[in-house]
Write an enzyme that holds these catalytic residues in place. Sequence first.
Site, mmCIF file in Angstrom:
data_model
loop_
_atom_site.group_PDB
_atom_site.id
_atom_site.type_symbol
_atom_site.label_atom_id
_atom_site.label_comp_id
_atom_site.label_asym_id
_atom_site.label_seq_id
_atom_site.Cartn_x
_atom_site.Cartn_y
_atom_site.Cartn_z
ATOM 1 N N CYS A 95 8.001 30.375 5.252
ATOM 2 C CA CYS A 95 6.724 30.749 4.642
ATOM 3 C C CYS A 95 5.601 30.881 5.676
ATOM 4 C CB CYS A 95 6.417 29.756 3.524
ATOM 5 S SG CYS A 95 5.387 30.442 2.230
ATOM 6 N N ARG A 130 -0.275 35.181 -7.279
ATOM 7 C CA ARG A 130 0.570 34.624 -6.232
ATOM 8 C C ARG A 130 2.019 34.866 -6.593
ATOM 9 N NH1 ARG A 130 -1.632 30.831 -2.770
ATOM 10 N NH2 ARG A 130 0.368 29.892 -2.250
ATOM 11 N N HIS A 194 11.398 27.670 -0.139
ATOM 12 C CA HIS A 194 11.290 26.215 -0.068
ATOM 13 C C HIS A 194 12.390 25.630 -0.950
ATOM 14 C CE1 HIS A 194 7.290 26.747 1.674
ATOM 15 N NE2 HIS A 194 7.011 27.577 0.686
HETATM 16 N N1 GLN Z 1 -0.452 30.047 2.926
HETATM 17 C C1 GLN Z 1 0.577 31.036 2.953
HETATM 18 C C2 GLN Z 1 0.547 31.935 1.726
HETATM 19 O O1 GLN Z 1 0.024 31.548 0.701
HETATM 20 C C3 GLN Z 1 1.919 30.373 3.114
HETATM 21 C C4 GLN Z 1 2.312 29.528 1.945
HETATM 22 C C5 GLN Z 1 3.419 28.558 2.207
HETATM 23 O O2 GLN Z 1 3.762 28.284 3.367
HETATM 24 N N2 GLN Z 1 3.971 27.979 1.171
HETATM 25 O O3 GLN Z 1 1.054 33.029 1.769
#
Ligand code: GLN
Length: 224
Positions: A95, A130, A194
Amino acid sequence: MSEVIKIAYLYEDLMNTYGDSGDVKILSFLLKQKGYDTQVDNISLGMKFNAFDYDFVFFGGGQDFEQSVVAPDLQKHRQTIKEYIEADMPMLCICGGYQFLGKYYETSSGQTIEGLNILPFHTIYKADSRMIGDTEYKTEWGTVRAFENHSGRTYFDDKSELKPFGEMIEGYGNNPDEKQEGMRYKNVIGSYSHGPVLKNENVADAIADKIVVAHKKRMANAVK
Ligand code: GLN
């Protein structure tokens, strides 16, 4: 006494969302079964880092704020990380850590966080939801099931150099348009997964094997 495999965990204290440190724990467990002890070093702000002291480099996910804290410090390690990657050494980036290998990440607040600019891709934000939820995708090593939560959408700038890590069955992966998850280049895997992602034993085992090969190569170079 067993040989010691050395793992660098980049910014463990800042980049560890949704249990990503579990990836390193799973690898340590698998490597132990293969007859190796592991030493995990947390490389954090202000520390010296030579990637060639290690058999594996791990970079976990992070929130936008932590990424903005890490970004300027990370630039100091650009050269060693680039050479390590080009030398076919193994690395797993999740990520936010994955986003850092590319050119930049434009956040939802309009901030541009500079990446290492080692690999030809970039990450942007677009004003809608998101990408969050369960994921399932096919990889070279079989099906992977994981969890994603990111606002960044990643696009490859040079599709001849980079391969996706997987083809989506469920969820978003890199972005909502291409149905592809993550990135592969040499022995580097970048992923939005994840969970931790290495609860998927097929991929964990493949990476553990790569680490053993890298360790043997590093030891052989050390005695020259
Ligand atoms: N902050 C980054 C995004 O929102 C990565 C998120 C994460 O590592 N879970 O894209």
